[in-house]
Design a protein around this motif. Structure first.
Motif, PDB file in Angstrom:
ATOM      1  N   HIS A  11       0.793  -1.182   0.155  1.00 25.08           N
ATOM      2  CA  HIS A  11       0.012  -0.023  -0.141  1.00 25.08           C
ATOM      3  C   HIS A  11       1.048   1.199   0.019  1.00 25.08           C
ATOM      4  CE1 HIS A  11      -3.763   2.168   0.801  1.00 25.08           C
ATOM      5  NE2 HIS A  11      -2.944   3.045   1.661  1.00 25.08           N
ATOM      6  N   ALA A  12       1.646   1.091   0.806  1.00 22.31           N
ATOM      7  CA  ALA A  12       2.840   2.451   1.121  1.00 22.31           C
ATOM      8  C   ALA A  12       3.458   2.758  -0.316  1.00 22.31           C
ATOM      9  CB  ALA A  12       3.655   2.244   1.949  1.00 22.31           C
ATOM     10  N   LEU A  13       4.120   1.634  -1.104  1.00 21.28           N
ATOM     11  CA  LEU A  13       4.787   1.802  -2.252  1.00 21.28           C
ATOM     12  C   LEU A  13       3.828   2.395  -3.413  1.00 21.28           C
ATOM     13  CD1 LEU A  13       7.271  -1.301  -2.044  1.00 21.28           C
ATOM     14  CD2 LEU A  13       8.032   1.136  -1.586  1.00 21.28           C
ATOM     15  N   ALA A  14       2.630   1.650  -3.411  1.00 18.60           N
ATOM     16  CA  ALA A  14       1.579   2.260  -4.298  1.00 18.60           C
ATOM     17  C   ALA A  14       1.536   3.732  -4.476  1.00 18.60           C
ATOM     18  CB  ALA A  14       0.549   1.241  -4.554  1.00 18.60           C
ATOM     19  N   GLU A  15       1.174   3.907  -2.999  1.00 24.96           N
ATOM     20  CA  GLU A  15       0.881   5.486  -2.788  1.00 24.96           C
ATOM     21  C   GLU A  15       2.122   6.429  -3.256  1.00 24.96           C
ATOM     22  OE1 GLU A  15      -2.104   7.231  -1.560  1.00 24.96           O
ATOM     23  OE2 GLU A  15      -2.601   5.552  -2.897  1.00 24.96           O
ATOM     24  N   ALA A  16       3.270   5.867  -2.685  1.00 25.60           N
ATOM     25  CA  ALA A  16       4.546   6.683  -3.218  1.00 25.60           C
ATOM     26  C   ALA A  16       4.608   6.907  -4.540  1.00 25.60           C
ATOM     27  CB  ALA A  16       5.868   6.075  -2.461  1.00 25.60           C
ATOM     28  N   ALA A  17       4.404   5.742  -5.206  1.00 24.09           N
ATOM     29  CA  ALA A  17       4.523   5.826  -6.992  1.00 24.09           C
ATOM     30  C   ALA A  17       3.502   6.866  -7.508  1.00 24.09           C
ATOM     31  CB  ALA A  17       4.324   4.507  -7.301  1.00 24.09           C
ATOM     32  N   ARG A  18       2.234   6.769  -6.808  1.00 22.57           N
ATOM     33  CA  ARG A  18       0.884   7.565  -7.191  1.00 22.57           C
ATOM     34  C   ARG A  18       1.363   9.034  -7.120  1.00 22.57           C
ATOM     35  NH1 ARG A  18      -3.345  10.110  -5.479  1.00 22.57           N
ATOM     36  NH2 ARG A  18      -2.775   9.606  -3.123  1.00 22.57           N
ATOM     37  N   LEU A  19       1.958   9.502  -5.923  1.00 22.76           N
ATOM     38  CA  LEU A  19       2.395  10.750  -5.696  1.00 22.76           C
ATOM     39  C   LEU A  19       3.431  11.156  -6.468  1.00 22.76           C
ATOM     40  CD1 LEU A  19       1.511  10.412  -1.658  1.00 22.76           C
ATOM     41  CD2 LEU A  19       0.151  11.916  -3.452  1.00 22.76           C
ATOM     42  N   GLY A  20       4.186  10.528  -7.123  1.00 17.53           N
ATOM     43  CA  GLY A  20       5.144  10.862  -8.070  1.00 17.53           C
ATOM     44  C   GLY A  20       6.673  10.917  -7.299  1.00 17.53           C
ATOM     45  N   HIS A  21       6.758   9.902  -6.116  1.00 12.86           N
ATOM     46  CA  HIS A  21       8.002   9.975  -5.892  1.00 12.86           C
ATOM     47  C   HIS A  21       8.877   8.941  -6.759  1.00 12.86           C
ATOM     48  CE1 HIS A  21       7.329  12.026  -2.302  1.00 12.86           C
ATOM     49  NE2 HIS A  21       6.218  11.707  -2.288  1.00 12.86           N
ATOM     50  N   ALA A  22      10.399   9.141  -6.733  1.00 11.84           N
ATOM     51  CA  ALA A  22      11.234   8.555  -7.539  1.00 11.84           C
ATOM     52  C   ALA A  22      11.771   7.436  -7.284  1.00 11.84           C
ATOM     53  CB  ALA A  22      12.201   9.484  -8.160  1.00 11.84           C
ATOM     54  N   ALA A  23      12.092   7.438  -5.992  1.00 10.69           N
ATOM     55  CA  ALA A  23      12.898   6.054  -5.226  1.00 10.69           C
ATOM     56  C   ALA A  23      12.733   6.254  -3.740  1.00 10.69           C
ATOM     57  CB  ALA A  23      14.445   6.166  -5.492  1.00 10.69           C
ATOM     58  N   VAL A  24      12.767   4.749  -3.360  1.00  7.70           N
ATOM     59  CA  VAL A  24      12.633   4.550  -1.905  1.00  7.70           C
ATOM     60  C   VAL A  24      13.790   3.994  -1.190  1.00  7.70           C
ATOM     61  CG1 VAL A  24      11.214   3.648  -0.058  1.00  7.70           C
ATOM     62  CG2 VAL A  24      10.023   4.513  -2.100  1.00  7.70           C
TER      63      VAL A  24
END
Length: 223
Positions: free
Chosen positions: A144-157
């Motif tokens: 869930h967290a990674l999907a939201e990070a991608a949706r918000l446009g973040h480039a890397a985790v």
């Protein structure tokens, strides 16, 4: 990006769907041999929801982290990048059971890769109630967290953790060789996931905190 595990209801789901997911639980038949009347992994997964964290969750979250990680959790090098900062906007989540209790937590934080380097996210801590380990709750929070990070446009985790576990979500040490944490850590455990291909090409330097600072009032609540 992998989807959410089956039966895990996202924070966008309507109340009727949450109710339906919980109502489908099947009470297991007790084991005569072992007296096992605990719910199965699948039944727990169907009963949880992953939602945005609220201020009302702070005490429950901190108590859960103490149970899951112990008193030394505040000594970790990752804590230097989180202390006095707010999580990245829209990227703090809890898992709740059917009764609404907090049984898992994950947050992501804004960082810079080196002095003046590109922006990225630092994930952690990820924690689940020790009584509910191996029930798929951690995986639900991660996806869930990674999907939201991608949706918000973040480039890397990035995160500091065990490759055998986090590798299932796409994390590896392939592009972290020239990066470092601001304190003691095991280099092999510094892992990264690109949400945008090539985001970590040439990344180097020590991670630096870049998130919004907490107010004095919120600092006292988080202490």
């Amino acid at each position: 990006m992998a989807g959410r595990p089956e039966g895990v209801v996202s924070r966008e789901a309507p109340a009727s769907l949450v109710h339906d997911a919980v109502s489908r639980q099947v009470v297991p038949t007790p084991s005569v041999a072992f007296g096992d009347i605990s719910p199965s992994r699948g039944e727990i997964a169907r009963a949880i929801v992953v939602v945005a964290e609220t201020a009302a969750d702070i005490a429950s979250r901190e108590a859960l982290l103490d149970r899951a990680m112990g008193p030394m959790r505040r000594k970790k090098s990752s804590e230097k990048l989180r202390r006095g900062r707010r999580p990245s906007e829209g990227l703090a989540f809890v898992a709740r059971d059917a009764a609404g209790a907090v049984i898992g937590t994950v947050r992501l934080w804004d960082v810079r890769l080196g002095e003046g380097g590109p922006a990225a996210l630092l994930l952690g801590p990820l924690a689940v109630d020790p009584a509910l380990k191996n029930a798929g709750i951690g995986s639900a929070l991660m996806r869930h967290a990674l999907a939201e990070a991608a949706r918000l446009g973040h480039a890397a985790v990035l995160l500091v953790g065990d490759a055998p576990y986090y590798g299932r979500f796409g994390f590896s040490a392939e592009k972290t060789g020239a990066l470092a944490m601001p304190g003691p850590y095991e280099r092999r455990r510094l892992l990264a996931l690109e949400l945008i291909e090539g985001a970590l090409d040439g990344a180097r330097g020590t991670l630096r905190a870049a998130g919004r600072k907490l107010t004095a009032q919120r600092l006292s609540l988080a202490a």
